[in-house]
Write a protein that holds these residues in place. Structure first.
Motif, PDB file in Angstrom:
ATOM      1  N   HIS A   1      13.338   1.504   4.354  1.00  0.00           N
ATOM      2  CA  HIS A   1      14.627   0.955   3.936  1.00  0.00           C
ATOM      3  C   HIS A   1      14.625  -0.550   4.202  1.00  0.00           C
ATOM      4  O   HIS A   1      15.015  -1.347   3.344  1.00  0.00           O
ATOM      5  N   THR A   2      14.216  -0.925   5.398  1.00  0.00           N
ATOM      6  CA  THR A   2      13.890  -2.310   5.741  1.00  0.00           C
ATOM      7  C   THR A   2      12.569  -2.304   6.496  1.00  0.00           C
ATOM      8  O   THR A   2      12.143  -1.271   7.012  1.00  0.00           O
ATOM      9  N   ILE A   3      11.941  -3.469   6.567  1.00  0.00           N
ATOM     10  CA  ILE A   3      10.780  -3.629   7.431  1.00  0.00           C
ATOM     11  C   ILE A   3      11.291  -3.885   8.849  1.00  0.00           C
ATOM     12  O   ILE A   3      12.149  -4.734   9.061  1.00  0.00           O
ATOM     13  N   GLY A   4      10.781  -3.128   9.805  1.00  0.00           N
ATOM     14  CA  GLY A   4      11.222  -3.280  11.182  1.00  0.00           C
ATOM     15  C   GLY A   4      12.359  -2.364  11.582  1.00  0.00           C
ATOM     16  O   GLY A   4      12.872  -2.473  12.700  1.00  0.00           O
ATOM     17  N   HIS A   5      12.761  -1.467  10.691  1.00  0.00           N
ATOM     18  CA  HIS A   5      13.807  -0.485  11.016  1.00  0.00           C
ATOM     19  C   HIS A   5      13.299   0.405  12.153  1.00  0.00           C
ATOM     20  O   HIS A   5      12.172   0.896  12.119  1.00  0.00           O
ATOM     21  N   LEU A   6      14.152   0.630  13.152  1.00  0.00           N
ATOM     22  CA  LEU A   6      13.811   1.494  14.278  1.00  0.00           C
ATOM     23  C   LEU A   6      14.697   2.729  14.291  1.00  0.00           C
ATOM     24  O   LEU A   6      15.851   2.694  13.876  1.00  0.00           O
TER      25      LEU A   6
END
Length: 248
Positions: A112-117
């Motif tokens: 969904h995003t880069i870096g989503h946790l």
């Protein structure tokens, strides 16, 4: 005993979550201040920390107001710090984190995003997945690829089936209609949608086992033949489903 979980409706269709235990209270994502501060006041709770999942405004925009009111510390992805509010604690996937006396597994769910946790609390049995794995669906691919999101979903799919998946939005109507369109013979899906309609309750949070039985993005093996993709990889079937959902 698991930490107490409070689900908060924010904005039009966002969810935020409060976790409370003897050691204090933590918020997961901050879409809107009023529901959060109102719930804290009603329960007589302070707020110790805010865990952020990703940088989209509808998940972080209330951080300054909530921090000003509570003094809460802000925790988020080190790799995404340039797009998040100022962080007091930076974390990375695989790092050890303790929240309210419980271990927290920090999981990379980029797509969904880069870096989503995502944050998994194995002792309490909660996973805060925001806009990665969602009730009856998954997040749109705004920054990452289908291959990346598929890998993220598989990391979540490996958690215990009893894990409560706490996602970031109530998209039950649209996700449910799409799921039924590609999986019409799924009795568990029909039963889940009927129960939601009857009780008028949101379809999240739900257990991972329930998602595995009803969420088309976790059922690619069962749907492969019906989509005419008998020789395709799981990742390719997922990509087709995501494209179909985008056009639905």
């Amino acid at each position: 005993m698991p930490l107490e979980l409070v689900t908060l409706r924010c904005l039009q269709d966002n969810y935020a979550y409060l976790l409370h235990g003897k050691a204090g209270t933590v918020l997961i994502d901050a879409p809107e201040a009023a529901p959060v501060l109102g719930e804290l006041a009603a329960r007589g709770w302070g707020l110790d920390a805010i865990l952020l999942t990703h940088h989209h405004p509808d998940h972080i925009q209330a951080v300054p107001e909530i921090v000003a009111a509570t003094g809460a510390k802000v925790i988020g992805a080190a790799a995404d710090a340039h797009r998040l509010p100022p962080l007091d604690i930076s974390v990375a996937p695989g790092e050890a984190l303790q929240i309210l006396g419980e271990p927290v597994e920090v999981i990379d769910v980029s797509g969904h995003t880069i870096g989503h946790l995502a944050y998994h609390l194995p002792r309490s049995g909660y996973a805060f997945t925001a806009d990665s794995l969602m009730a009856l669906g998954c997040g749109r691919l705004f920054e990452g690829s289908a291959t990346m999101m598929w890998a993220s979903l598989q990391r979540l799919n490996a958690l215990p089936g009893s894990t409560l998946i706490c996602s970031g939005h109530d998209y039950c109507a649209g996700n449910g209609a799409f799921a039924l369109s590609v999986d019409p013979g799924n009795a568990a899906l029909r039963d889940r949608l009927a129960a939601v309609a009857e009780t008028r309750q949101p379809c999240a949070p739900a257990t991972l086992a329930e998602e595995q039985a009803t969420n088309p993005f976790l059922r690619v093996a069962a749907l492969r033949a019906g989509l005419g993709l008998g020789d395709a990889s799981d990742a390719d079937v997922f990509a087709r489903l995501r494209e179909m959902k985008d056009r639905f």
